[in-house]
Scaffold this motif. Structure first.
Motif, PDB file in Angstrom:
ATOM      1  N   UNK A  22      31.927  52.834  87.676  1.00 15.75           N
ATOM      2  CA  UNK A  22      32.210  52.308  89.002  1.00 15.75           C
ATOM      3  C   UNK A  22      32.009  53.403  90.043  1.00 15.75           C
ATOM      4  N   UNK A  23      31.912  53.018  91.299  1.00 23.64           N
ATOM      5  CA  UNK A  23      31.591  53.944  92.381  1.00 23.64           C
ATOM      6  C   UNK A  23      32.402  55.235  92.262  1.00 23.64           C
ATOM      7  N   UNK A  24      31.743  56.373  92.072  1.00 17.47           N
ATOM      8  CA  UNK A  24      32.473  57.634  91.848  1.00 17.47           C
ATOM      9  C   UNK A  24      32.972  58.274  93.143  1.00 17.47           C
ATOM     10  N   UNK A  25      34.042  57.732  93.700  1.00 21.02           N
ATOM     11  CA  UNK A  25      34.692  58.387  94.832  1.00 21.02           C
ATOM     12  C   UNK A  25      36.186  58.459  94.558  1.00 21.02           C
ATOM     13  N   UNK A  26      36.957  58.958  95.499  1.00 19.24           N
ATOM     14  CA  UNK A  26      38.374  59.206  95.242  1.00 19.24           C
ATOM     15  C   UNK A  26      39.150  57.940  94.918  1.00 19.24           C
ATOM     16  N   UNK A  27      38.661  56.789  95.375  1.00 20.90           N
ATOM     17  CA  UNK A  27      39.366  55.539  95.108  1.00 20.90           C
ATOM     18  C   UNK A  27      38.928  54.904  93.795  1.00 20.90           C
ATOM     19  N   UNK A  28      37.621  54.982  93.510  1.00 18.91           N
ATOM     20  CA  UNK A  28      37.082  54.173  92.429  1.00 18.91           C
ATOM     21  C   UNK A  28      36.650  54.959  91.201  1.00 18.91           C
ATOM     22  N   UNK A  29      36.744  56.296  91.218  1.00 21.03           N
ATOM     23  CA  UNK A  29      36.244  57.030  90.056  1.00 21.03           C
ATOM     24  C   UNK A  29      36.895  56.492  88.785  1.00 21.03           C
ATOM     25  N   UNK A  30      36.111  56.330  87.751  1.00 22.09           N
ATOM     26  CA  UNK A  30      36.598  55.629  86.566  1.00 22.09           C
ATOM     27  C   UNK A  30      36.288  56.396  85.289  1.00 22.09           C
ATOM     28  N   UNK A  31      37.081  56.139  84.268  1.00 18.96           N
ATOM     29  CA  UNK A  31      36.865  56.774  82.978  1.00 18.96           C
ATOM     30  C   UNK A  31      37.990  56.437  82.017  1.00 18.96           C
ATOM     31  N   UNK A  32      37.984  57.097  80.867  1.00 22.68           N
ATOM     32  CA  UNK A  32      38.915  56.762  79.791  1.00 22.68           C
ATOM     33  C   UNK A  32      40.237  57.517  79.915  1.00 22.68           C
ATOM     34  N   UNK A  33      41.326  56.768  79.741  1.00 24.67           N
ATOM     35  CA  UNK A  33      42.667  57.335  79.725  1.00 24.67           C
ATOM     36  C   UNK A  33      43.384  56.842  78.471  1.00 24.67           C
ATOM     37  N   UNK A  34      44.435  57.548  78.073  1.00 20.38           N
ATOM     38  CA  UNK A  34      45.218  57.057  76.939  1.00 20.38           C
ATOM     39  C   UNK A  34      46.702  57.119  77.253  1.00 20.38           C
ATOM     40  N   UNK A  35      47.422  56.198  76.627  1.00 18.46           N
ATOM     41  CA  UNK A  35      48.874  56.145  76.759  1.00 18.46           C
ATOM     42  C   UNK A  35      49.472  55.944  75.379  1.00 18.46           C
ATOM     43  N   UNK A  36      50.716  56.399  75.210  1.00 15.19           N
ATOM     44  CA  UNK A  36      51.382  56.304  73.911  1.00 15.19           C
ATOM     45  C   UNK A  36      52.751  55.655  74.090  1.00 15.19           C
TER      46      UNK A  36
END
Length: 271
Positions: free
Chosen positions: A103-117
């Motif tokens: 998605x649009x790589x700016x401060x609002x829309x930058x996207x990528x993988x995260x994890x939670x436990x």
């Protein structure tokens, strides 16, 4: 020197030798079992759910980190995984072909993988680790979610009354579910909202054997949904969950608006 003294000395020397040998042996840690799921954006063939709740066993050979659990799950299920670095510098950039920055790589829309436990009984204690997956140590029974986030936009969702939802409901009865969610308010400083009531989420009752949706309800402004247990011919194993919801237009089209929750097993009993 008497034979008895010689025998005692021999036994003592053997004990010393065995003690020396054993001191160099490090006993391995006990294997643990954890559950992994992977939720992506909806543009792929899997419609967002890349991997539903899948158990992996970690041991000395695999390692016990969050990345080890992800790697094992992806290997078992033939899911592509791209990562760089190691240990505390491990960085996951792509899973199942879904690569960071879609998605649009700016401060609002930058996207990528995260994890939670999720480690404790209360789902609103679900942890967003502040360390790399390669440095986060898993514990037996942990439930780990990897999700493709647009951090300022994607809500992480849970059934806040998960532990108090019953295990058995007769057909025709009402099943109450409260849905809460949180997302980032400040990405740069890693600041999250609290878990707030989430309206407009779809809660589903599905058949455990095949995932067939038997009933559903939408949450109100207080995050509450009430599902009526359907008629069944015989006692039926099911599960409850909050569905993934995706953006359907604009720059965020196909991105996660809110993330599918963990499943809660219930049985619908026939009257």
């Amino acid at each position: 020197m008497s034979k008895n003294i010689k025998k005692i000395l021999c036994i003592f020397m053997l004990a010393v030798i065995l003690s020396t040998m054993l001191s160099g042996i490090v006993l391995g840690a006990d294997p643990i079992t954890v559950t992994v799921r992977i939720q992506g954006y909806s543009a792929g063939a899997n419609s967002g759910s890349i991997l539903n709740e899948y158990q992996v066993t970690l041991n000395d050979s695999t390692g016990f980190t969050a990345y080890a659990a992800l790697s094992k799950a992806c290997s078992d299920k033939s899911i592509s995984l791209v990562a760089s670095g190691s240990g505390a510098s491990t960085y996951v950039s792509s899973i199942d072909g879904q690569t960071e920055g879609y998605f649009t790589p700016n401060s609002s829309y930058y996207s990528g993988w995260m994890f939670r436990v999720w480690r404790q009984a209360d789902p609103t204690t679900d942890e967003l680790p502040s360390v790399s997956a390669g440095a986060y140590t898993m514990q037996g029974g942990d439930k780990m979610t990897w999700y493709y986030a647009i951090p300022a936009e994607s809500w992480y969702t849970c059934m806040s009354n998960y532990s108090s939802i019953g295990t058995s409901y007769p057909e025709g009865s009402s099943i109450a579910v409260n849905v809460k969610a949180q997302k980032f308010t400040d990405i740069m400083n890693w600041t999250l909202t609290g878990f707030n009531n989430l309206s407009g989420a779809t809660v589903v009752l599905a058949k455990a054997s095949n995932g067939l949706e038997l009933a559903s309800a939408t949450t109100d402004a207080s995050g509450n949904a009430y599902i009526v247990a359907p008629d069944v011919a015989a006692n039926t194993a099911c599960y409850l969950y909050v569905k993934n919801k995706f953006f359907t237009s604009g720059a965020l089209n196909t991105g996660l608006q809110h993330v599918k929750s963990w499943r809660k097993s219930v049985t619908i009993t026939a009257n």
